[in-house]
Design an enzyme around this catalytic site. Sequence first.
Site, PDB file in Angstrom:
ATOM      1  N   LEU A  62      -7.607 -18.175 -53.494  1.00  0.00           N
ATOM      2  CA  LEU A  62      -9.060 -17.969 -53.545  1.00  0.00           C
ATOM      3  C   LEU A  62      -9.584 -18.311 -54.930  1.00  0.00           C
ATOM      4  O   LEU A  62      -8.961 -17.963 -55.930  1.00  0.00           O
ATOM      5  CB  LEU A  62      -9.376 -16.487 -53.256  1.00  0.00           C
ATOM      6  CG  LEU A  62      -8.900 -15.943 -51.914  1.00  0.00           C
ATOM      7  CD1 LEU A  62      -9.071 -14.415 -51.890  1.00  0.00           C
ATOM      8  CD2 LEU A  62      -9.665 -16.592 -50.777  1.00  0.00           C
TER       9      LEU A  62
ATOM     10  N   ASP B  38      -2.205 -16.085 -53.562  1.00  0.00           N
ATOM     11  CA  ASP B  38      -2.716 -15.317 -54.710  1.00  0.00           C
ATOM     12  C   ASP B  38      -1.750 -14.234 -55.190  1.00  0.00           C
ATOM     13  O   ASP B  38      -2.104 -13.416 -56.040  1.00  0.00           O
ATOM     14  CB  ASP B  38      -4.053 -14.662 -54.336  1.00  0.00           C
ATOM     15  CG  ASP B  38      -5.194 -15.675 -54.331  1.00  0.00           C
ATOM     16  OD1 ASP B  38      -5.387 -16.340 -55.361  1.00  0.00           O
ATOM     17  OD2 ASP B  38      -5.881 -15.794 -53.299  1.00  0.00           O
TER      18      ASP B  38
ATOM     19  N   GLU C 169      -1.181  -7.549 -60.140  1.00  0.00           N
ATOM     20  CA  GLU C 169      -1.816  -6.292 -60.558  1.00  0.00           C
ATOM     21  C   GLU C 169      -2.785  -5.736 -59.518  1.00  0.00           C
ATOM     22  O   GLU C 169      -2.989  -4.527 -59.436  1.00  0.00           O
ATOM     23  CB  GLU C 169      -2.591  -6.509 -61.864  1.00  0.00           C
ATOM     24  CG  GLU C 169      -3.191  -5.210 -62.373  1.00  0.00           C
ATOM     25  CD  GLU C 169      -4.080  -5.375 -63.583  1.00  0.00           C
ATOM     26  OE1 GLU C 169      -4.929  -6.280 -63.547  1.00  0.00           O
ATOM     27  OE2 GLU C 169      -3.938  -4.614 -64.529  1.00  0.00           O
ATOM     28  N   ASP C 170      -3.351  -6.618 -58.701  1.00  0.00           N
ATOM     29  CA  ASP C 170      -4.358  -6.144 -57.745  1.00  0.00           C
ATOM     30  C   ASP C 170      -3.772  -5.267 -56.648  1.00  0.00           C
ATOM     31  O   ASP C 170      -4.525  -4.585 -55.939  1.00  0.00           O
ATOM     32  CB  ASP C 170      -5.081  -7.351 -57.124  1.00  0.00           C
ATOM     33  CG  ASP C 170      -5.973  -8.051 -58.133  1.00  0.00           C
ATOM     34  OD1 ASP C 170      -6.597  -7.356 -58.949  1.00  0.00           O
ATOM     35  OD2 ASP C 170      -6.032  -9.292 -58.108  1.00  0.00           O
TER      36      ASP C 170
ATOM     37  N   ARG D 261      -5.172 -11.290 -48.808  1.00  0.00           N
ATOM     38  CA  ARG D 261      -4.268 -10.730 -49.817  1.00  0.00           C
ATOM     39  C   ARG D 261      -3.606  -9.419 -49.374  1.00  0.00           C
ATOM     40  O   ARG D 261      -2.746  -8.895 -50.077  1.00  0.00           O
ATOM     41  CB  ARG D 261      -5.041 -10.527 -51.135  1.00  0.00           C
ATOM     42  CG  ARG D 261      -5.630 -11.825 -51.704  1.00  0.00           C
ATOM     43  CD  ARG D 261      -5.938 -11.712 -53.172  1.00  0.00           C
ATOM     44  NE  ARG D 261      -4.757 -11.314 -53.912  1.00  0.00           N
ATOM     45  CZ  ARG D 261      -4.757 -10.946 -55.201  1.00  0.00           C
ATOM     46  NH1 ARG D 261      -5.891 -10.931 -55.874  1.00  0.00           N
ATOM     47  NH2 ARG D 261      -3.650 -10.587 -55.800  1.00  0.00           N
TER      48      ARG D 261
ATOM     49  N   ARG E 122     -14.787  -6.887 -54.074  1.00  0.00           N
ATOM     50  CA  ARG E 122     -13.441  -6.601 -53.553  1.00  0.00           C
ATOM     51  C   ARG E 122     -13.193  -5.103 -53.347  1.00  0.00           C
ATOM     52  O   ARG E 122     -12.483  -4.699 -52.441  1.00  0.00           O
ATOM     53  CB  ARG E 122     -12.382  -7.154 -54.522  1.00  0.00           C
ATOM     54  CG  ARG E 122     -12.433  -8.655 -54.709  1.00  0.00           C
ATOM     55  CD  ARG E 122     -12.038  -9.390 -53.435  1.00  0.00           C
ATOM     56  NE  ARG E 122     -12.142 -10.833 -53.599  1.00  0.00           N
ATOM     57  CZ  ARG E 122     -11.185 -11.598 -54.113  1.00  0.00           C
ATOM     58  NH1 ARG E 122     -10.055 -11.049 -54.508  1.00  0.00           N
ATOM     59  NH2 ARG E 122     -11.358 -12.897 -54.222  1.00  0.00           N
TER      60      ARG E 122
ATOM     61  N   HIS F 292     -13.698  -9.042 -60.988  1.00  0.00           N
ATOM     62  CA  HIS F 292     -13.181  -7.672 -61.089  1.00  0.00           C
ATOM     63  C   HIS F 292     -13.710  -7.029 -62.362  1.00  0.00           C
ATOM     64  O   HIS F 292     -14.076  -7.726 -63.311  1.00  0.00           O
ATOM     65  CB  HIS F 292     -11.642  -7.684 -61.159  1.00  0.00           C
ATOM     66  CG  HIS F 292     -10.972  -8.081 -59.882  1.00  0.00           C
ATOM     67  ND1 HIS F 292     -10.179  -9.206 -59.770  1.00  0.00           N
ATOM     68  CD2 HIS F 292     -10.958  -7.483 -58.669  1.00  0.00           C
ATOM     69  CE1 HIS F 292      -9.716  -9.291 -58.525  1.00  0.00           C
ATOM     70  NE2 HIS F 292     -10.168  -8.261 -57.844  1.00  0.00           N
TER      71      HIS F 292
ATOM     72  N   CYS G 257      -4.115  -9.431 -64.782  1.00  0.00           N
ATOM     73  CA  CYS G 257      -3.763  -9.410 -63.358  1.00  0.00           C
ATOM     74  C   CYS G 257      -2.402 -10.028 -63.050  1.00  0.00           C
ATOM     75  O   CYS G 257      -1.922  -9.931 -61.933  1.00  0.00           O
ATOM     76  CB  CYS G 257      -4.850 -10.070 -62.524  1.00  0.00           C
ATOM     77  SG  CYS G 257      -5.419 -11.610 -63.163  1.00  0.00           S
TER      78      CYS G 257
HETATM   79  C1  CIR Z   1      -8.400 -13.707 -56.080  1.00  0.00           C
HETATM   80  O1  CIR Z   1      -9.496 -14.225 -55.872  1.00  0.00           O
HETATM   81  O2  CIR Z   1      -8.077 -12.637 -55.570  1.00  0.00           O
HETATM   82  C2  CIR Z   1      -7.429 -14.413 -56.988  1.00  0.00           C
HETATM   83  N1  CIR Z   1      -7.600 -15.823 -56.877  1.00  0.00           N
HETATM   84  C3  CIR Z   1      -7.621 -13.981 -58.412  1.00  0.00           C
HETATM   85  C4  CIR Z   1      -7.345 -12.533 -58.647  1.00  0.00           C
HETATM   86  C5  CIR Z   1      -7.428 -12.163 -60.076  1.00  0.00           C
HETATM   87  N2  CIR Z   1      -7.139 -10.792 -60.266  1.00  0.00           N
HETATM   88  C6  CIR Z   1      -7.655 -10.062 -61.218  1.00  0.00           C
HETATM   89  O3  CIR Z   1      -8.471 -10.531 -61.996  1.00  0.00           O
HETATM   90  N3  CIR Z   1      -7.299  -8.792 -61.260  1.00  0.00           N
END
Ligand code: CIR
Length: 263
Positions: free
Chosen positions: A23, A65, A70-71, A90, A138, A171, A258
């Site tokens: 993404l 992704d 970290e997410d 995700r 999110r 985020h 992340c």
């Molecule tokens: C997303 O859109 O979920 C990933 N391409 C990028 C996530 C980045 N995560 C973050 O900044 N904690």
Amino acid sequence: MSSVPRFTRALVRPPGDSFTAGLTTAGLGAPDLALARVQHAAYVRALETCGLMVTRLPADEAYPDATFVEDTALLTARGALLTRPGAESRRGEVAAVGRALAEFFPTAETEAVRAPGTLDAGDVCEANGHFFIGVSERTNADGAAQLAAWLAGHGFTSAAVDIRAMPGLLHLKSGLAHLGGRRLLAVPALAAHPALAGWEVLRPPSGEDSAANCVLVNGTVLAPAGFPQTAAALRAAGLRVSELDMSEFRKMDGGLSCLSLRW
Ligand code: CIR
């Protein structure tokens, strides 16, 4: 007593072959996968230099992704909470991370954000046992409330920060970092938020908002390369700074924090 958490371990997931299909809203073009892997390896070396033992999860091509590990979990000194990522593509990343964390966090596979809540841990910024929780595209209000309740149950405080009207912030931690003690680094849109009242807030110099996605690891601020004024301001504030090229991850809306889970 030091106010800076001492981390001993980190979990990372190097980018897989499907990384470029992840993404993104950045509009910076397709990432160079080979260069992303070089940058990721340098990031891991930087964590190791900070004294962390780094575990690498294998890439899973079903989840482009997944390198933004970290997410998928919030780690604290008193336990871990698995998330329920806001992007449906995700959600499947979480199980493998839970299994990997179970050895270190006994409840990691059972404590999780439940539907209809969504939470990306990139929306959670800890500062000395206080947690700023971003409500974003999110992380929804229900997910933020579940996290706030979980944190309160573990003796932590928290404050919600709605970033939905703040352009350029996927985020919360895209624009906010803890620098130790009472110090934060925050983009201007966040700096004046009432939740940050009473904190000493440094702002990245004009044109360097992307530099706010830093991460403090055992006294060193890992900062994105290419933002010399911010690096200079951090050093002038007495901080040790290690600059890392994150260009290929920025193309996928990601940054420094992340790419790892730290504990
Ligand atoms: C997303 O859109 O979920 C990933 N391409 C990028 C996530 C980045 N995560 C973050 O900044 N904690």
